[in-house]
Design a protein around this motif. Structure first.
Motif, PDB file in Angstrom:
ATOM      1  N   VAL A 111       0.842  -1.202   0.000  1.00 37.00           N
ATOM      2  CA  VAL A 111       0.000   0.000   0.000  1.00 37.00           C
ATOM      3  C   VAL A 111       0.876   1.250   0.000  1.00 37.00           C
ATOM      4  CG1 VAL A 111      -1.722   1.311   1.296  1.00 37.00           C
ATOM      5  CG2 VAL A 111      -1.892  -1.178   1.169  1.00 37.00           C
ATOM      6  N   ALA A 112       1.968   1.239   0.791  1.00 36.05           N
ATOM      7  CA  ALA A 112       2.831   2.415   0.894  1.00 36.05           C
ATOM      8  C   ALA A 112       3.518   2.741  -0.423  1.00 36.05           C
ATOM      9  CB  ALA A 112       3.875   2.190   1.980  1.00 36.05           C
ATOM     10  N   ILE A 113       3.926   1.724  -1.181  1.00 38.19           N
ATOM     11  CA  ILE A 113       4.681   1.953  -2.414  1.00 38.19           C
ATOM     12  C   ILE A 113       3.764   2.094  -3.632  1.00 38.19           C
ATOM     13  CG2 ILE A 113       6.348   0.878  -4.013  1.00 38.19           C
ATOM     14  CD1 ILE A 113       7.726  -0.299  -1.544  1.00 38.19           C
ATOM     15  N   CYS A 114       2.715   1.305  -3.681  1.00 39.28           N
ATOM     16  CA  CYS A 114       1.837   1.322  -4.850  1.00 39.28           C
ATOM     17  C   CYS A 114       0.731   2.376  -4.758  1.00 39.28           C
ATOM     18  CB  CYS A 114       1.218  -0.058  -5.064  1.00 39.28           C
ATOM     19  SG  CYS A 114       2.442  -1.347  -5.407  1.00 39.28           S
ATOM     20  N   PHE A 115       0.350   2.763  -3.536  1.00 45.05           N
ATOM     21  CA  PHE A 115      -0.695   3.775  -3.345  1.00 45.05           C
ATOM     22  C   PHE A 115      -0.238   4.807  -2.314  1.00 45.05           C
ATOM     23  CE2 PHE A 115      -2.738  -0.260  -4.414  1.00 45.05           C
ATOM     24  CZ  PHE A 115      -3.447   0.088  -5.552  1.00 45.05           C
ATOM     25  N   PRO A 116       0.875   5.478  -2.572  1.00 46.82           N
ATOM     26  CA  PRO A 116       1.435   6.387  -1.551  1.00 46.82           C
ATOM     27  C   PRO A 116       0.506   7.532  -1.154  1.00 46.82           C
ATOM     28  CG  PRO A 116       2.481   6.722  -3.701  1.00 46.82           C
ATOM     29  CD  PRO A 116       1.650   5.484  -3.811  1.00 46.82           C
TER      30      PRO A 116
END
Length: 307
Positions: free
Chosen positions: A121-126
């Motif tokens: 979630v942190a990398i793909c939907f920052p």
């Protein structure tokens, strides 16, 4: 209570060679101290530093706590046996060790998956991370981890408690684990084997697959990073995480997916050491100590201790 004539078990340990006992004692004492101190630093750093009260570090706190319980459940008893040659453990002590180890095993597997999802979630939907991984989601994920771990542990420990142990009582292992206990039982163990197999498929294989899928999406996102330095750092982090995760899942899957009759304990003891001793020692190094925010948090704790 359990219709068993066995009141205590004899744990053989990793080796029967007297010449190796002293060396192994030093090695495993060192491993335990590194794992204990490393994970305790993480716990104190996260609790003490308000800046680390985020989902990523709360999950690391949970992982460190699980690793402390896992190693403390196994290694002190093993070290005591090496030091005193007293290799017996009571029936109740063996069942307690089995319960807490099985709990930590289930919790760690689900936590790895949860942490991989958090990074996904942190990398793909920052831009949506704070909305998706909010306080309520974090509490829900940790609660789910604990419920699954406790349920898994109660099922397997409860099924072991229903078995009869009529002798022999010698456990060819370095702690009370399901496979050697099933090999000692004079009761039918088919139900136990089926439940172990089901847990291995759902928890170990299932969580490993979900973790790998999360990292596959993460790697795909990393490929869109423009700078070579950014890609290198991201790949370095992901590869180290996957190596540690594989060192945990692969031995667990290998150990629990087979029937009791096929266990080869000399080899299985070495395999078990990977997920009971090595991984809890590596987790703080791979997941935390390479992180700048965690390094700052640990320095704050050290500074506080010096006062």
């Amino acid at each position: 209570m359990n219709h068993s004539v066995v009141t205590e078990f004899l744990i053989l340990g990793l080796t029967q060679s007297p010449s190796l006992q002293g060396i192994l004692f030093v090695v495993f004492l060192f491993i335990y101290l590194v794992a204990l101190l490393g994970n305790m630093f993480i716990v104190v750093a996260v609790v003490y530093n308000a800046s680390l009260h985020t989902p990523m570090y709360i999950l690391l706190l949970a992982l460190a706590t699980v690793d402390i319980i896992c190693t403390t459940t196994i290694i002190p008893k093993m070290l005591w046996a090496m030091l005193t040659s007293k290799k017996t453990i009571s029936y109740g002590g063996c069942m307690s060790q089995l319960f807490f180890f099985t709990w930590s095993l289930g919790a760690e597997m689900v936590l790895f998956t949860t942490m991989a999802y958090d990074r996904y979630v942190a990398i793909c939907f920052p831009l949506h991370y704070s909305m998706i991984m909010n306080h309520h989601m974090c509490v829900a994920l940790v609660s789910i981890v604990m419920v699954i771990a406790v349920t898994n542990s109660w099922v397997h420990t409860g099924l072991i408690l229903r078995l009869n142990f009529c002798g022999p009582n010698t456990i060819d292992h370095f702690f009370c684990e399901i496979p050697p206990l099933l090999a000692l039982s004079c009761s039918p163990v088919r139900v136990n084997e089926v439940m172990v197999y089901v847990a291995d498929i759902t928890l170990a294989v299932g969580d490993f697959a979900l973790t790998c899928i999360s990292y596959a999406f993460i790697v795909a996102a990393i490929l869109h990073i423009r700078t070579a330095e950014g890609k290198r750092k991201a790949f370095s982090t992901c590869s180290s995480h996957l190596i540690v995760v594989s060192l945990y899942y692969c031995p667990v899957i290998y150990t629990y997916i087979r029937p009791a009759s096929s266990y080869t304990f000399e080899k299985d003891k070495v395999v078990a050491a990977l997920y009971t001793l090595v991984t809890p020692t590596l987790n703080p190094i791979v997941y935390s100590f390479r992180n700048k925010e965690m390094q700052t948090g640990i320095r704050n704790v050290v500074s506080l201790l010096k006062l």
